[in-house]
Design an enzyme around this catalytic site. Sequence first.
Site, mmCIF file in Angstrom:
data_model
loop_
_atom_site.group_PDB
_atom_site.id
_atom_site.type_symbol
_atom_site.label_atom_id
_atom_site.label_comp_id
_atom_site.label_asym_id
_atom_site.label_seq_id
_atom_site.Cartn_x
_atom_site.Cartn_y
_atom_site.Cartn_z
ATOM 1 C CG HIS A 1 -3.999 0.761 4.502
ATOM 2 N ND1 HIS A 1 -3.377 0.020 3.518
ATOM 3 C CD2 HIS A 1 -5.129 1.275 3.911
ATOM 4 C CE1 HIS A 1 -4.085 0.061 2.403
ATOM 5 N NE2 HIS A 1 -5.146 0.825 2.611
ATOM 6 C CG ASN B 1 -7.978 1.909 0.518
ATOM 7 O OD1 ASN B 1 -6.764 1.728 0.508
ATOM 8 N ND2 ASN B 1 -8.765 1.266 1.348
ATOM 9 C CB CYS C 1 -0.920 0.011 1.216
ATOM 10 S SG CYS C 1 -0.020 0.057 2.797
#
Length: 347
Positions: free
Chosen positions: A296, A314, A151
């Site tokens: 994250h 995201n 990520c």
Amino acid sequence: MRFPKKVQGTLLFICLLTIQSFAQPGVNPNLKLAIQPQLPQKYLLREGNAPAAVKTQLLTQRSMISQQKLLFNVGFTSVSGKNIAQITGDKDVPTAEVVRIKQFATTRVLNPASLNNIKIFLKLCIASGKTYDARNNGYVSPVKNQMCGNCWAYGAVGVYEASYKRINGGSFINASEQHAENCVDGDCTGGNAYKVFEWMVNNNKNLNTEVASPDAGVNQACPGGTPATNYYATDWGIVDPSGDINKIASVADIKAALCKYGPISVSLWVTTLFQNYTNGVFNETPSNYAAPTTNHAVIIVGWDDDKGAWLIKNSWGTDWGEDGYMWIKYGTNNVGKKACWVIAKKS
């Protein structure tokens, strides 16, 4: 349409009561009723194919959401039921590294070319405004889908793509997260977005295209040579004025940076509730400003003060959240830690 006099009198009485109630001290006449949003149709359809364990989890979470009167929904998303470590990947920054970055951030001088590139955009985003959405200016590249715990690479490359579009115009570029992962200190088990910016700016490195180096979901060696792109960057930095990358930047500082530099890379804390988010304004655990923990990396692309929330992009595809985006309350789940910006080079 005319109502009978008796009905007219009743309606007038109700109106007077309404006006009087808003005139009471402490009552905000602009107050909007909080309404629980409906679960989008696509998630209703998806849930029929959800594993039994996920359906049980959703029932438990919906009960909690109802009891706490939270204004968001959960459903069977693209990452529901997956191991959180496989879909996140933001790593802790060692103390010595925090000190080193702070020294860099507080002594750096912005490249003159960078100043010329960003000053013309300030009029398009007002930090004191109630709302802003970088998508409306055409700066936010399409939502992608990470293939492993990288990520951090998606958070960095997405911010770079937005800066490139903002500065150079034209079509969106599709830069390679795999190339960033291959050549920066980080891998499928985790890393940090700022390291991509540092590698690009401090080492004068450019990113390859997604077509040339697609996300394989595995670690690879850094290729030799220089990619045939002009995907360079001229500057990067930390949003918090202290230069402390482990701090949660303030709402005001993030807004100002978003207006000045474009979408911002940040980290936050992901849970199973976050995994199953479908729509509404997410609000789970109050942020720990003294010692925030995150796992994250995402991108802040806007805000809405009426919602009291950030709009984040995201990297779990469009079958998570609101087509890949989330509204998340200011001050929840440590959102805003490691807030960083980057400035693309003008072609």
